[in-house]
Structure formats: C-alpha cells, structure tokens
Write a protein that holds these residues in place. Sequence first.
Motif, PDB file in Angstrom:
ATOM      1  N   GLN A   5       0.848  -1.169   0.000  1.00  0.00           N
ATOM      2  CA  GLN A   5       0.000   0.000   0.000  1.00  0.00           C
ATOM      3  C   GLN A   5       0.890   1.228   0.000  1.00  0.00           C
ATOM      4  N   SER A   6       0.435   2.246  -0.665  1.00  0.00           N
ATOM      5  CA  SER A   6       1.188   3.487  -0.728  1.00  0.00           C
ATOM      6  C   SER A   6       1.189   4.179   0.626  1.00  0.00           C
ATOM      7  N   ALA A   7       2.311   4.788   0.970  1.00  0.00           N
ATOM      8  CA  ALA A   7       2.389   5.566   2.198  1.00  0.00           C
ATOM      9  C   ALA A   7       1.861   6.973   1.953  1.00  0.00           C
ATOM     10  N   ALA A   8       1.617   7.319   0.701  1.00  0.00           N
ATOM     11  CA  ALA A   8       1.083   8.630   0.352  1.00  0.00           C
ATOM     12  C   ALA A   8      -0.357   8.733   0.851  1.00  0.00           C
ATOM     13  N   PRO A   9      -0.868   9.957   0.943  1.00  0.00           N
ATOM     14  CA  PRO A   9      -2.249  10.105   1.381  1.00  0.00           C
ATOM     15  C   PRO A   9      -3.200   9.297   0.491  1.00  0.00           C
ATOM     16  N   ARG A  10      -4.250   8.817   1.105  1.00  0.00           N
ATOM     17  CA  ARG A  10      -5.238   8.039   0.373  1.00  0.00           C
ATOM     18  C   ARG A  10      -5.921   8.904  -0.676  1.00  0.00           C
ATOM     19  N   ALA A  11      -6.499   8.233  -1.653  1.00  0.00           N
ATOM     20  CA  ALA A  11      -7.313   8.926  -2.630  1.00  0.00           C
ATOM     21  C   ALA A  11      -8.568   9.416  -1.934  1.00  0.00           C
ATOM     22  N   SER A  12      -9.135  10.469  -2.425  1.00  0.00           N
ATOM     23  CA  SER A  12     -10.398  10.984  -1.920  1.00  0.00           C
ATOM     24  C   SER A  12     -11.288  11.174  -3.135  1.00  0.00           C
ATOM     25  N   LEU A  13     -12.370  10.414  -3.182  1.00  0.00           N
ATOM     26  CA  LEU A  13     -13.274  10.483  -4.321  1.00  0.00           C
ATOM     27  C   LEU A  13     -14.689  10.733  -3.837  1.00  0.00           C
ATOM     28  N   THR A  14     -15.464  11.427  -4.671  1.00  0.00           N
ATOM     29  CA  THR A  14     -16.865  11.627  -4.315  1.00  0.00           C
ATOM     30  C   THR A  14     -17.644  10.360  -4.631  1.00  0.00           C
ATOM     31  N   LEU A  15     -18.783  10.245  -4.022  1.00  0.00           N
ATOM     32  CA  LEU A  15     -19.644   9.102  -4.291  1.00  0.00           C
ATOM     33  C   LEU A  15     -20.074   9.104  -5.756  1.00  0.00           C
ATOM     34  N   ALA A  16     -20.291  10.276  -6.321  1.00  0.00           N
ATOM     35  CA  ALA A  16     -20.650  10.368  -7.745  1.00  0.00           C
ATOM     36  C   ALA A  16     -19.524   9.841  -8.626  1.00  0.00           C
ATOM     37  N   GLU A  17     -18.275  10.172  -8.284  1.00  0.00           N
ATOM     38  CA  GLU A  17     -17.131   9.671  -9.056  1.00  0.00           C
ATOM     39  C   GLU A  17     -17.035   8.152  -8.945  1.00  0.00           C
ATOM     40  N   LEU A  18     -17.271   7.630  -7.747  1.00  0.00           N
ATOM     41  CA  LEU A  18     -17.228   6.177  -7.562  1.00  0.00           C
ATOM     42  C   LEU A  18     -18.355   5.489  -8.319  1.00  0.00           C
ATOM     43  N   ALA A  19     -19.520   6.087  -8.344  1.00  0.00           N
ATOM     44  CA  ALA A  19     -20.643   5.515  -9.096  1.00  0.00           C
ATOM     45  C   ALA A  19     -20.289   5.421 -10.576  1.00  0.00           C
ATOM     46  N   LEU A  20     -19.731   6.483 -11.099  1.00  0.00           N
ATOM     47  CA  LEU A  20     -19.341   6.504 -12.509  1.00  0.00           C
ATOM     48  C   LEU A  20     -18.265   5.462 -12.804  1.00  0.00           C
ATOM     49  N   ALA A  21     -17.289   5.345 -11.930  1.00  0.00           N
ATOM     50  CA  ALA A  21     -16.176   4.413 -12.139  1.00  0.00           C
ATOM     51  C   ALA A  21     -16.592   2.949 -11.998  1.00  0.00           C
ATOM     52  N   THR A  22     -17.633   2.677 -11.215  1.00  0.00           N
ATOM     53  CA  THR A  22     -18.022   1.289 -10.959  1.00  0.00           C
ATOM     54  C   THR A  22     -19.272   0.851 -11.706  1.00  0.00           C
ATOM     55  N   GLY A  23     -19.989   1.796 -12.286  1.00  0.00           N
ATOM     56  CA  GLY A  23     -21.236   1.451 -12.964  1.00  0.00           C
ATOM     57  C   GLY A  23     -22.390   1.248 -12.001  1.00  0.00           C
ATOM     58  N   ALA A  24     -22.215   1.660 -10.757  1.00  0.00           N
ATOM     59  CA  ALA A  24     -23.282   1.530  -9.766  1.00  0.00           C
ATOM     60  C   ALA A  24     -24.221   2.727  -9.869  1.00  0.00           C
ATOM     61  N   ALA A  25     -25.448   2.527  -9.424  1.00  0.00           N
ATOM     62  CA  ALA A  25     -26.403   3.628  -9.357  1.00  0.00           C
ATOM     63  C   ALA A  25     -26.148   4.406  -8.075  1.00  0.00           C
ATOM     64  N   LEU A  26     -26.194   5.713  -8.171  1.00  0.00           N
ATOM     65  CA  LEU A  26     -26.010   6.580  -7.011  1.00  0.00           C
ATOM     66  C   LEU A  26     -27.374   6.896  -6.418  1.00  0.00           C
TER      67      LEU A  26
END
Length: 146
Positions: A5-26
């Motif tokens: 795992q990266s020691a850099a700060p974690r990614a921060s994504l909006t729920l809308a971005e995650l919905a788009l990236a995964t094909g899930a409905a928001l």
Amino acid sequence: MAPTQSAAPRASLTLAELALATGAALDGDGTIRVTHVAPLDRAGPGAIAFLTDPKYRPQLAATRASAVIVAPDMAADTTLPRLVHGNPYATYARVAALLHPRTAAPAGVDPSAAVSPAARVAASAAVGARAVIGAGTVVGERAEVG
C-alpha cells in the motif's frame, strides 16, 4: 513481490465519481467524499462499507460510515448515501482498488532471487524476494514477479 500500500495520502473520491467508475447507481448525496473502505461495524467518517448478507442489517443501522454499497433489494434498508449495484462484492472490490491503489514494485532483481543466466529480465521489470526465474524465461517490461 507482495502487494504494498502506498504511504502517500489516500485517494479521496466523491460518491458520484465512484458511481461513474463502478457502474453503480447513485442514491443520495453524490458530493460525499470517501477516503477508504471499511467493514460496517468498524466504519467511521470518510469510509464506505458494504452489505450483502441480510443478517448484517443491524450493523447497517448502526454504522458510522459515510456511505454504503448495497444490492438493489437492500437499498431501502438505509438512508445513508449509497451505491446500488447487483454485485456489491465486485463494486466494493473496485472501490477498494480506486481508493487504495497498489504501489508498483521498484524495478530490479531482489538479491535473494535466483535468476538463471539463460533468462532475460527487462531493466524495468521487478523480480521479488526468493523468486526463481528459470532458463529461457523472459520477464518483460514493467512485469512483476513475486
């Protein structure tokens, strides 16, 4: 090499971005930011959790997660912002990969690796500890061998 795992700060994504990236409905506030994945019972602010088994519905009611991933038949079980998908396990795995990207192994051959002189290892490849590369093997560009 073991995934790291990266020691850099974690990614921060909006729920809308995650919905788009995964094909899930928001369903809910798409501006909610999530930084990590966590189980329902240990999730807190910034976490996204998932529910697939009805026996964990009590944990869903008590979770402190910022958002959840659920199947369509469980979407009404929470008022939390949610990603709704027919395969919550796969969606959770995809979200985990987006929020916790794997760090690439450094190029080179670990000193404990055994590499045959008759093998070819690209300069950009990574050969991990105790790996064995036999004669005639070709390890290509940016390949990782554990």
